[in-house]
Scaffold this active site. Structure first.
Site, PDB file in Angstrom:
ATOM      1  N   GLY A  46       0.843  -1.191   0.000  1.00  0.00           N
ATOM      2  CA  GLY A  46       0.000   0.000   0.000  1.00  0.00           C
ATOM      3  C   GLY A  46       0.876   1.238   0.000  1.00  0.00           C
ATOM      4  O   GLY A  46       2.067   1.155   0.300  1.00  0.00           O
ATOM      5  N   GLN A  51       3.003   9.944   1.914  1.00  0.00           N
ATOM      6  CA  GLN A  51       4.341   9.336   1.940  1.00  0.00           C
ATOM      7  C   GLN A  51       5.226   9.824   0.796  1.00  0.00           C
ATOM      8  O   GLN A  51       6.444   9.708   0.863  1.00  0.00           O
ATOM      9  CB  GLN A  51       4.229   7.810   1.868  1.00  0.00           C
ATOM     10  CG  GLN A  51       3.624   7.194   3.124  1.00  0.00           C
ATOM     11  CD  GLN A  51       3.496   5.697   2.977  1.00  0.00           C
ATOM     12  OE1 GLN A  51       2.524   5.209   2.412  1.00  0.00           O
ATOM     13  NE2 GLN A  51       4.473   4.952   3.461  1.00  0.00           N
ATOM     14  N   CYS A  91       6.100  -0.495   7.319  1.00  0.00           N
ATOM     15  CA  CYS A  91       5.754   0.722   6.586  1.00  0.00           C
ATOM     16  C   CYS A  91       6.947   1.155   5.759  1.00  0.00           C
ATOM     17  O   CYS A  91       8.080   1.167   6.249  1.00  0.00           O
ATOM     18  CB  CYS A  91       5.376   1.820   7.584  1.00  0.00           C
ATOM     19  SG  CYS A  91       4.906   3.365   6.791  1.00  0.00           S
ATOM     20  N   LEU A  92       6.687   1.555   4.512  1.00  0.00           N
ATOM     21  CA  LEU A  92       7.771   2.008   3.637  1.00  0.00           C
ATOM     22  C   LEU A  92       8.422   3.283   4.187  1.00  0.00           C
ATOM     23  O   LEU A  92       9.561   3.587   3.849  1.00  0.00           O
ATOM     24  CB  LEU A  92       7.238   2.263   2.222  1.00  0.00           C
ATOM     25  CG  LEU A  92       6.759   1.009   1.464  1.00  0.00           C
ATOM     26  CD1 LEU A  92       6.105   1.405   0.148  1.00  0.00           C
ATOM     27  CD2 LEU A  92       7.896   0.021   1.238  1.00  0.00           C
ATOM     28  N   HIS A 133      -4.271   1.574   7.939  1.00  0.00           N
ATOM     29  CA  HIS A 133      -2.880   2.068   7.946  1.00  0.00           C
ATOM     30  C   HIS A 133      -2.726   3.247   6.963  1.00  0.00           C
ATOM     31  O   HIS A 133      -2.102   4.258   7.299  1.00  0.00           O
ATOM     32  CB  HIS A 133      -1.963   0.889   7.570  1.00  0.00           C
ATOM     33  CG  HIS A 133      -0.505   1.205   7.435  1.00  0.00           C
ATOM     34  ND1 HIS A 133       0.455   0.648   8.258  1.00  0.00           N
ATOM     35  CD2 HIS A 133       0.178   1.979   6.540  1.00  0.00           C
ATOM     36  CE1 HIS A 133       1.656   1.088   7.879  1.00  0.00           C
ATOM     37  NE2 HIS A 133       1.521   1.892   6.834  1.00  0.00           N
ATOM     38  N   GLU A 134      -3.300   3.117   5.769  1.00  0.00           N
ATOM     39  CA  GLU A 134      -3.146   4.169   4.747  1.00  0.00           C
ATOM     40  C   GLU A 134      -3.945   5.427   5.100  1.00  0.00           C
ATOM     41  O   GLU A 134      -3.462   6.552   4.889  1.00  0.00           O
ATOM     42  CB  GLU A 134      -3.570   3.665   3.362  1.00  0.00           C
ATOM     43  CG  GLU A 134      -2.837   2.428   2.842  1.00  0.00           C
ATOM     44  CD  GLU A 134      -1.327   2.481   2.946  1.00  0.00           C
ATOM     45  OE1 GLU A 134      -0.767   3.581   3.059  1.00  0.00           O
ATOM     46  OE2 GLU A 134      -0.704   1.406   2.938  1.00  0.00           O
ATOM     47  N   HIS A 137      -2.050   7.483   7.454  1.00  0.00           N
ATOM     48  CA  HIS A 137      -1.029   8.321   6.796  1.00  0.00           C
ATOM     49  C   HIS A 137      -1.636   9.645   6.334  1.00  0.00           C
ATOM     50  O   HIS A 137      -1.028  10.706   6.489  1.00  0.00           O
ATOM     51  CB  HIS A 137      -0.455   7.618   5.558  1.00  0.00           C
ATOM     52  CG  HIS A 137       0.668   6.667   5.844  1.00  0.00           C
ATOM     53  ND1 HIS A 137       1.829   7.041   6.470  1.00  0.00           N
ATOM     54  CD2 HIS A 137       0.817   5.349   5.547  1.00  0.00           C
ATOM     55  CE1 HIS A 137       2.646   6.000   6.558  1.00  0.00           C
ATOM     56  NE2 HIS A 137       2.059   4.946   6.005  1.00  0.00           N
TER      57      HIS A 137
END
Ligand code: GNR
Ligand code: NI
Length: 173
Positions: A46, A51, A91-92, A133-134, A137
């Site tokens: 995702g 991000q 997480c990236l 999670h997204e 962000h």
């Protein structure tokens, strides 16, 4: 194809709140496509616009094994939450760190698709976790915010050191 730069914790820009998309136009379509390219290149399941330093409410997800089933969600919103579940998250924007996070087990959510059509659906398991999670962000929140202050402090020190070393490497090159 365009790859975007993914911000890493503790970059303060990860704390900015994304604004709702007014109209789903070519700009948004291009952003979603670039975000998918970036997500695939970085090996994530995702990615949220925050991000890649774009403060618009756009997320992309692909949970498929062969990385060929992308979802693009514009202005995603959770409208119902049910149960709780703990899952190992990564997480990236927090490279190399994984930990357990408790979230809702099942959700009902709505969003606009890339044609600007409103869609409503249910999710559970990894998809439910990923959407939560997204959306976090987009609100400037990271999964590590749910961890103990001690863990957060350790992680901040570790990643700050890592970024320092990376900057030094760049200067040597
Ligand atoms: O690639 C990712 N894996 C993942 C695993 C468990 C829970 C959430 C995620 S999302 C993450 C990619 C990412 O950072 N998205 O914001
Ligand atoms: Ni993430």
């Amino acid at each position: 194809m365009a790859l975007l730069n993914v911000l890493h914790f503790p970059n303060p820009r990860l704390r900015l709140k994304a604004k709702p998309v007014g109209t789903v136009d070519d700009t948004i379509n291009t952003l979603a496509k670039d975000m998918l390219d970036t997500m695939y290149a970085e090996g994530g399941i995702g990615l949220a616009a925050t991000q890649v330093d774009v403060q618009k409410r756009v997320i992309v997800i692909d949970l498929s094994e062969h990385r060929d089933d992308p979802m693009c969600l514009i202005n995603p919103e959770i409208i119902e939450l049910e149960g709780t579940e703990q899952m190992q998250e990564g997480c990236l924007s927090v490279p190399g760190y994984y930990d357990l996070v408790e979230r809702a087990e099942k959700i009902r959510f709505r969003y606009l698709d890339l044609e600007g059509q409103a869609v409503e659906a249910n999710a559970e398991g990894l998809l439910a976790v990923c959407i939560q999670h997204e959306i976090d962000h987009l609100d400037g929140k990271l999964f590590i915010d749910y961890l103990s202050p001690l863990k957060q402090q350790r992680l901040r020190k570790k990643l700050e050191k890592q970024e320092r070393l990376e900057r030094q490497q760049v200067q040597v090159l």
